[in-house]
Design an enzyme around this catalytic site. Structure first.
Site, mmCIF file in Angstrom:
data_model
loop_
_atom_site.group_PDB
_atom_site.id
_atom_site.type_symbol
_atom_site.label_atom_id
_atom_site.label_comp_id
_atom_site.label_asym_id
_atom_site.label_seq_id
_atom_site.Cartn_x
_atom_site.Cartn_y
_atom_site.Cartn_z
ATOM 1 N N ASN A 1 -18.575 6.704 9.935
ATOM 2 C CA ASN A 1 -18.536 5.247 10.097
ATOM 3 C C ASN A 1 -18.582 4.844 11.561
ATOM 4 O O ASN A 1 -19.207 3.828 11.914
ATOM 5 C CB ASN A 1 -17.286 4.680 9.434
ATOM 6 C CG ASN A 1 -17.414 4.601 7.920
ATOM 7 O OD1 ASN A 1 -18.497 4.763 7.371
ATOM 8 N ND2 ASN A 1 -16.316 4.355 7.247
ATOM 9 N N TYR B 1 0.831 -1.208 0.000
ATOM 10 C CA TYR B 1 0.000 0.000 0.000
ATOM 11 C C TYR B 1 0.863 1.254 0.000
ATOM 12 O O TYR B 1 1.638 1.505 0.931
ATOM 13 C CB TYR B 1 -0.917 0.038 1.220
ATOM 14 C CG TYR B 1 -2.021 -1.002 1.226
ATOM 15 C CD1 TYR B 1 -2.301 -1.787 0.115
ATOM 16 C CD2 TYR B 1 -2.797 -1.198 2.362
ATOM 17 C CE1 TYR B 1 -3.317 -2.738 0.136
ATOM 18 C CE2 TYR B 1 -3.821 -2.148 2.390
ATOM 19 C CZ TYR B 1 -4.062 -2.912 1.277
ATOM 20 O OH TYR B 1 -5.063 -3.855 1.318
#
Length: 376
Positions: A263, A56
């Site tokens: 979230n 990543y």
């Protein structure tokens, strides 16, 4: 069987693949100060599971976690998962060195969860060739890893084979969401059933299909809003996954503090769907699919007949995904990596695929359409 206690890991996990950037087109130039704010909010909100990977941002994600998380919070207040993409490594030594590199980047003495990254198809052969399955077991015994597992985007047959051949794996990471639940290509439901059969808890990735299920067409959004006006559209995707059995955690790849706060709020407000909400979700799915779709059932006969190994069922699925959502750029991005081997533009037009198709699909024309949409 896995000895992981799924009740000990909060159901919302922080996916660190899409961390905020200072330079929009540079995935290595991360906004670490904003990452710190997000990390702090996540931990204060009760989260503990951070998911990253060697690949990543070319390592930027792991280094950002060292600065934002590891150097600023007690070690017993969080768990970190990272992954080894061995099939992209030039040799066995490079693949095995990924663990030490990740530990150094993260500033950790051990990683809580270590995954063989994206198994399936030809990629699995590299993990086998490099002896990565046994290597993970060895490093767990040495104390450098607490729990070992793997991620995959393949089907239930592959999952069953891998868990049968490698029962020492303690968990799996799978793509699961309400759009893919009964999808003939992804087959999320069947994959979950295979994991349960083997007694392996699941880390869910792509619960919102890369953000797609947070930005639905108006004709679909209106159905969900009518059933639950005060709930966010994103919450439907996450609640679907939170309330599935055998779930270790549900990853959300968050890029802003606003996404983090939303979230967290949705997670804390989570509860199982009511009958009315379940009916609304089914109606929304029906509306999402109420377009002219390629009638592909993913039987695979076409792929078996193809001399060029073209990803025909995947391509049909992507054409259908765009038809349902209207999100061309999202599907084009998926196409770029899901058909990186066996591209539709490699089709020689022999027609063997159409001879084998039980649905009598005009496959050659559909492949040409995909090339126009996503390659030209």
């Amino acid at each position: 069987m896995s000895d992981l206690d799924i009740t000990q890991i909060p159901k919302l996990g922080f996916g660190c693949m899409r961390l905020p950037r200072l330079t929009p087109d540079d995935e290595t130039d991360l906004d670490v100060e904003q990452v710190k704010q997000m990390v702090d909010a996540f931990i204060e909100g009760g989260g503990t599971y951070f998911d990253t990977a060697y690949i990543y941002g070319g390592g930027a994600s792991e280094r950002a976690l060292r600065e934002a998380l590891v150097q600023r919070h007690p070690r017993d207040s969080y768990t970190v998962a990272t992954k080894c993409l061995a099939w992209s490594c030039p040799n066995e030594q490079a693949a095995k060195d990924c663990l030490n590199v990740s530990l150094e980047r993260l500033g950790l003495d051990y990683v809580d969860f270590y995954l063989i990254h994206n198994t399936g198809g030809k990629r699995t052969a590299k993990f086998d060739e490099y002896g990565m399955w046994d290597y993970l077991v060895q490093k767990k015994e040495e104390g450098l890893i607490r729990h070992i597992g793997f991620s995959m985007h393949d089907g239930p047959e592959t999952l069953d084979m891998l868990l049968t051949e490698h029962p020492q794996m303690e968990f799996v990471q799978l793509q699961v969401n309400y759009l893919d639940w009964d999808d003939p290509v992804t087959r999320s439901r069947e994959c979950m059933e295979v994991a349960a059969k083997h007694g392996k808890p699941v880390v869910i990735m792509e619960p919102a299909r890369g953000g797609l299920l947070c930005n639905l067409p108006d004709r679909v959004t209106s159905i969900l809003k009518e059933a639950a006006p005060d709930r966010s559209i994103a919450s439907w995707a996450y609640r679907f996954c939170y309330n599935l059995p055998n779930v270790l955690t549900v990853l959300s790849g968050m890029s802003t503090t606003e996404q983090m706060n939303e979230n967290l709020a949705d997670w804390h407000a989570n509860e199982p769907f009511t009958k009315r909400e379940r009916a609304a979700l089914e109606a929304a799915l029906a509306e999402l699919k109420n377009v002219d779709l390629v009638p592909c059932t993913n039987c695979g006969y076409c792929a078996e007949a193809c001399t060029q190994d073209i990803k025909i069922p995947i391509t049909m699925g992507l054409l259908n995904l765009e038809a349902m959502t209207g999100d061309h750029e999202f599907v084009k991005d998926l196409y770029s990596w899901q058909t990186s081997e066996g591209r539709p533009s490699d089709c020689g037009g022999c027609g063997a695929c159409e001879d084998m198709c039980p649905q009598s699909i005009d496959i050659r024309n559909q492949l040409k359409r995909a090339v126009r949409f996503y390659e030209d």
